[in-house]
Write an enzyme that holds these catalytic residues in place. Structure first.
Site, PDB file in Angstrom:
ATOM      1  N   SER A  16      34.250  49.794  32.256  1.00 23.08           N
ATOM      2  CA  SER A  16      35.627  49.481  32.649  1.00 23.08           C
ATOM      3  C   SER A  16      36.554  50.699  32.611  1.00 23.08           C
ATOM      4  O   SER A  16      36.512  51.506  31.689  1.00 23.08           O
ATOM      5  CB  SER A  16      36.200  48.401  31.731  1.00 23.08           C
ATOM      6  OG  SER A  16      37.530  48.119  32.088  1.00 23.08           O
ATOM      7  N   SER A  18      39.864  49.842  33.040  1.00 24.64           N
ATOM      8  CA  SER A  18      41.129  49.110  32.935  1.00 24.64           C
ATOM      9  C   SER A  18      42.068  49.686  31.886  1.00 24.64           C
ATOM     10  O   SER A  18      43.297  49.689  32.068  1.00 24.64           O
ATOM     11  CB  SER A  18      40.854  47.636  32.633  1.00 24.64           C
ATOM     12  OG  SER A  18      40.250  47.000  33.739  1.00 24.64           O
ATOM     13  N   LYS A  60      35.983  34.393  34.812  1.00 24.49           N
ATOM     14  CA  LYS A  60      37.169  34.100  35.625  1.00 24.49           C
ATOM     15  C   LYS A  60      37.303  32.607  35.921  1.00 24.49           C
ATOM     16  O   LYS A  60      38.425  32.098  36.039  1.00 24.49           O
ATOM     17  CB  LYS A  60      37.130  34.902  36.923  1.00 24.49           C
ATOM     18  CG  LYS A  60      37.263  36.403  36.710  1.00 24.49           C
ATOM     19  CD  LYS A  60      37.258  37.158  38.023  1.00 24.49           C
ATOM     20  CE  LYS A  60      37.336  38.656  37.774  1.00 24.49           C
ATOM     21  NZ  LYS A  60      37.392  39.429  39.038  1.00 24.49           N
ATOM     22  N   GLY A 122      30.314  34.030  42.751  1.00 28.95           N
ATOM     23  CA  GLY A 122      31.117  33.911  41.527  1.00 28.95           C
ATOM     24  C   GLY A 122      32.596  33.765  41.812  1.00 28.95           C
ATOM     25  O   GLY A 122      33.030  33.484  42.940  1.00 28.95           O
TER      26      GLY A 122
END
Length: 414
Positions: A16, A18, A60, A122
């Site tokens: 990641s 982020s 999610k 997904g």
């Protein structure tokens, strides 16, 4: 008093970016919170001991019913990637929608009237499909490994000659399993565009294959930045200048994170130029040949003499695969690195490739197993020049002072 918790949850977060993105956007500390199991993810939401989080693979869809209130767009998509805790109540949003729409717009992709193939089933599949549908796509096809629930298998998808846009929403090709690809883009004669939501590496194998065909193709890094900016607006409750911030942060971080790879004939000065260039850029310098020697415990001339060139190329391919998965490096490669087909994509996956050019009569040949000078060197050059040209992002002349060559490289990288 404990600081409010902002961060990212997902099963695996080693890939990641982020944290560095969010901490460029706003003044909160952003924490990566790996939760390997669904049980841990549900418990995290149940405790509500956070200010705001982003949600990534594979939670999610799980996140949506954990929220007290869900934004209509997120509810329609069936996936949440941003959850904000306001007074103990959880509010769910989907900023992936706007992030993917930004990525498509930034690369001039128009879905109107097009047949779109979405790889994967997904939470991100639903988001991408919604953007394509709202953009007026004529038909949206889905492909998966199993082909269940109305999806095509990847083999069936490759037989759909009418596909014009492909979007990958699976983790295939994502760090550390780079170099993988689910679809043969060469089998799709009407294909115009490939978008991949995977952002690490910057260019997946799917994107690189599309670029080799001259198609419009982009990875998911700009989408990642865009959805983070939109998420930060929810986190802070303040509007941001997204039209300025997204391209600015995308450029800054790609420049910071990318590798710079140097290729070219043996003795053209790749290592000398690379070491100085790395210092100028604040990156780690790596000499691929030196790394091969370190791993094998043998000098390269000894590998050629004792095991042959084929063995050396295998060692080299392993080293290149490992090095190019990482970032923030300047990598000087051996002269024959482009002879191995899989190396050419690996070199380009995380940044630009500079072809260092130097006149043949100025190439150093001492201690180089395949550089014999004269006719042999000219023959080698004839064989390799097309391979260098195909692998390179830009050419760098190294026919003068070192400082001038490095300055020229810095100019190219801008």
């Amino acid at each position: 008093m404990a600081q409010p918790l902002y961060g990212l949850i997902g099963a695996k977060l080693g890939h990641s970016y982020s944290k560095i993105i969010h901490e460029k956007i706003a003044d909160y500390t952003y924490t990566l919170l790996p939760l390997p199991t669904e049980t841990e993810a549900r418990a995290f939401f149940a405790k509500r001991e956070f200010a705001a989080v982003n949600v990534t693979i594979p939670y999610k869809q799980l996140a949506l019913p954990c929220c007290d209130e869900v934004d209509p767009r997120a509810k329609a998509i069936g996936a949440v990637n941003t959850v904000v805790n306001r007074g103990g109540r959880l509010y769910g949003y989907n900023t992936d929608y706007a992030g993917f729409a930004y990525l498509a717009k930034a690369h001039g992709v128009d879905f109107a009237g097009k047949t779109v193939l979405v790889l994967g089933t997904g939470g991100t599949h639903a988001t991408v499909s919604a953007v394509c549908r709202d953009g007026g796509a004529k038909e949206i096809l889905t492909a998966s490994r199993t082909g269940r629930d109305g999806a095509l298998t990847y083999e069936q998808a490759a037989a759909r000659s009418d596909v014009q846009i492909v979007v990958n929403t699976t983790p295939c090709g994502m760090y550390p399993q780079t170099g993988q690809c689910l679809l043969d883009v060469a089998a799709l004669p009407w294909l115009e565009t490939v978008l991949d939501v995977v952002y690490n590496p910057f260019a997946t194998e799917l994107v690189l294959r599309a670029k080799d065909r001259g198609l419009t193709a982009a990875g998911g890094f700009e989408m990642l930045v865009a959805q983070a900016v939109y998420a930060a607006e929810h986190f802070t409750g303040k509007p941001l200048d997204s039209e300025t911030l997204i391209p600015q942060i995308s450029r800054e971080l790609q420049k910071e994170l990318q590798n710079v790879v140097l290729i070219g004939m043996p003795g053209c000065g790749k290592s000398t130029v690379g070491a100085v260039l790395a210092k100028k850029l604040g990156k780690t310098f790596v000499d691929a040949d030196a790394e091969i020697e370190r791993r094998t415990g043998k000098a390269i001339p000894d590998i050629f003499a004792q095991e042959g060139e084929a063995a050396f190329r295998r060692y080299e391919a392993d080293v290149i695969a490992d090095l190019t998965r990482q970032n923030r490096q300047v990598i000087a490669c051996g002269g024959g690195v482009v002879k191995t087909p899989e190396n050419r994509h690996a070199l380009r996956q995380n940044g630009p490739v500079l072809w260092v050019q130097r006149p043949l009569d100025k190439l150093a040949t001492a201690g180089r197993p395949l550089s014999k000078g004269g006719a042999a060197l000219r023959e080698m050059a004839q064989e390799r020049l097309p391979l260098y040209r195909a692998a390179a992002t830009a050419t760098l002349c190294n026919d003068g002072a070192l400082a001038d060559t490095v300055a020229a490289a810095l100019h190219l990288l801008k």
